[in-house]
Enzyme design. Structure first.
Site, short mmCIF file in Angstrom:
data_model
loop_
_atom_site.label_atom_id
_atom_site.label_comp_id
_atom_site.label_asym_id
_atom_site.label_seq_id
_atom_site.Cartn_x
_atom_site.Cartn_y
_atom_site.Cartn_z
N THR A 149 -6.05 0.89 3.72
CA THR A 149 -6.63 1.74 4.76
C THR A 149 -6.93 0.90 5.99
OG1 THR A 149 -8.87 1.37 3.91
CG2 THR A 149 -7.70 3.32 3.10
N GLU B 195 -11.07 5.39 8.33
CA GLU B 195 -10.03 4.64 7.63
C GLU B 195 -8.77 5.46 7.54
OE1 GLU B 195 -11.12 2.47 4.29
OE2 GLU B 195 -13.24 2.37 4.80
N ILE C 6 -1.51 5.15 6.13
CA ILE C 6 -0.22 5.60 6.66
C ILE C 6 0.78 5.68 5.52
CG2 ILE C 6 1.60 5.14 8.33
CD1 ILE C 6 -0.49 3.47 9.90
N TYR D 186 -3.08 -6.00 11.55
CA TYR D 186 -4.41 -6.23 12.13
C TYR D 186 -4.25 -6.59 13.61
CZ TYR D 186 -6.40 -6.43 7.42
OH TYR D 186 -6.82 -6.13 6.15
N ARG E 55 -10.18 18.39 3.72
CA ARG E 55 -11.33 18.70 2.85
C ARG E 55 -12.54 17.87 3.26
NH1 ARG E 55 -12.33 14.41 -0.51
NH2 ARG E 55 -10.59 13.01 -0.91
N PHE F 205 -17.49 10.47 -5.77
CA PHE F 205 -16.68 10.36 -6.96
C PHE F 205 -17.42 9.55 -8.01
CE2 PHE F 205 -13.75 11.09 -3.49
CZ PHE F 205 -13.04 12.18 -3.97
P1 ADP Z 1 -9.31 -3.94 4.97
O1 ADP Z 1 -10.52 -3.96 4.10
O2 ADP Z 1 -9.23 -5.12 5.90
O3 ADP Z 1 -9.19 -2.62 5.71
P2 ADP Z 1 -7.19 -2.98 3.19
O4 ADP Z 1 -6.97 -3.48 1.78
O5 ADP Z 1 -7.76 -1.60 3.33
O6 ADP Z 1 -8.06 -4.07 3.96
O7 ADP Z 1 -5.77 -3.06 3.95
C1 ADP Z 1 -5.68 -2.54 5.26
C2 ADP Z 1 -4.66 -3.27 6.09
O8 ADP Z 1 -3.38 -3.22 5.46
C3 ADP Z 1 -4.48 -2.62 7.45
O9 ADP Z 1 -5.40 -3.12 8.40
C4 ADP Z 1 -3.03 -2.98 7.79
O10 ADP Z 1 -2.98 -4.19 8.51
C5 ADP Z 1 -2.37 -3.16 6.42
N1 ADP Z 1 -1.48 -2.05 6.01
C6 ADP Z 1 -0.24 -2.23 5.48
N2 ADP Z 1 0.34 -1.07 5.17
C7 ADP Z 1 -0.54 -0.09 5.51
C8 ADP Z 1 -0.48 1.35 5.42
N3 ADP Z 1 0.59 1.99 4.92
N4 ADP Z 1 -1.56 2.05 5.87
C9 ADP Z 1 -2.65 1.41 6.36
N5 ADP Z 1 -2.76 0.05 6.46
C10 ADP Z 1 -1.72 -0.71 6.04
MG MG Z 2 -9.37 -0.74 4.68
#
Ligand code: ADP
Ligand code: MG
Length: 146
Positions: free
Chosen positions: A25, A77, A80, A89, A102, A107
């Site tokens: 996310t 959050e 995609i 990032y 929703r 949960f």
């Molecule tokens: P964080 O806690 O830093 O948000 P996440 O484990 O939620 O870490 O991973 C988010 C990061 O993963 C995003 O900031 C982005 O750089 C990368 N990312 C790669 N693929 C996706 C995707 N399909 N949707 C959202 N973020 C993605």
């Molecule tokens: Mg995240």
């Protein structure tokens, strides 16, 4: 406010392992969340999104307090529905919020949270294929970002 179109850099989230759950996310900066109208809290939306000048993909966004994780701050959050080669990032995430899915629920287990998110993405995929939603993908907003 900037609702329903947003283009902001992706910031680091709470590093709680969303990626390990196969549901990364991307997080929006705090000031974006603080500037959202108060009445659009704690909901899941479906959207179109692009990273930088890249292709437009389907997406789900959750705005809320993430009750499962007992967050004290609201967050926005975005997951995609595309497999990216690399993290993005610091890149600009362009988001057009299309519709409401929703309310956010609490949960009782991580499994139920994950299955809810999977249900959301399946529903979002179908809804975004509706002609009136497909045409938003071609919106000027995304062309200008190119
Ligand atoms: P964080 O806690 O830093 O948000 P996440 O484990 O939620 O870490 O991973 C988010 C990061 O993963 C995003 O900031 C982005 O750089 C990368 N990312 C790669 N693929 C996706 C995707 N399909 N949707 C959202 N973020 C993605
Ligand atoms: Mg995240």
């Amino acid at each position: 406010s900037s609702f329903p179109f947003h283009c902001r850099p992706v910031v680091h989230g709470f590093s709680r392992g969303s990626k390990q759950l196969s549901i990364p996310t991307a997080n929006f900066p705090e000031q974006v969340v603080d500037n959202l109208p108060a009445d659009i809290s704690t909901v899941i939306y479906y959207d179109w999104a692009s990273v930088g000048s890249g292709d437009v993909h389907k997406m789900v966004v959750s705005i809320g307090w993430n009750p499962y994780y007992k967050n004290t701050k609201k967050s926005m959050e975005t997951h995609i529905m595309h497999t990216f080669k690399e993290d993005f990032y610091g890149e600009i995430l362009n988001v057009a919020i299309v519709g409401y899915l929703r309310l956010e629920n609490n949960f009782d287990s991580l499994e139920s949270l994950i299955s809810a998110i999977q249900g959301d993405t399946e529903e979002a995929k179908k809804l975004l294929d509706l002609p009136e939603h497909l045409k938003i993908k071609e919106d000027n907003f995304f062309q200008v970002s190119k």
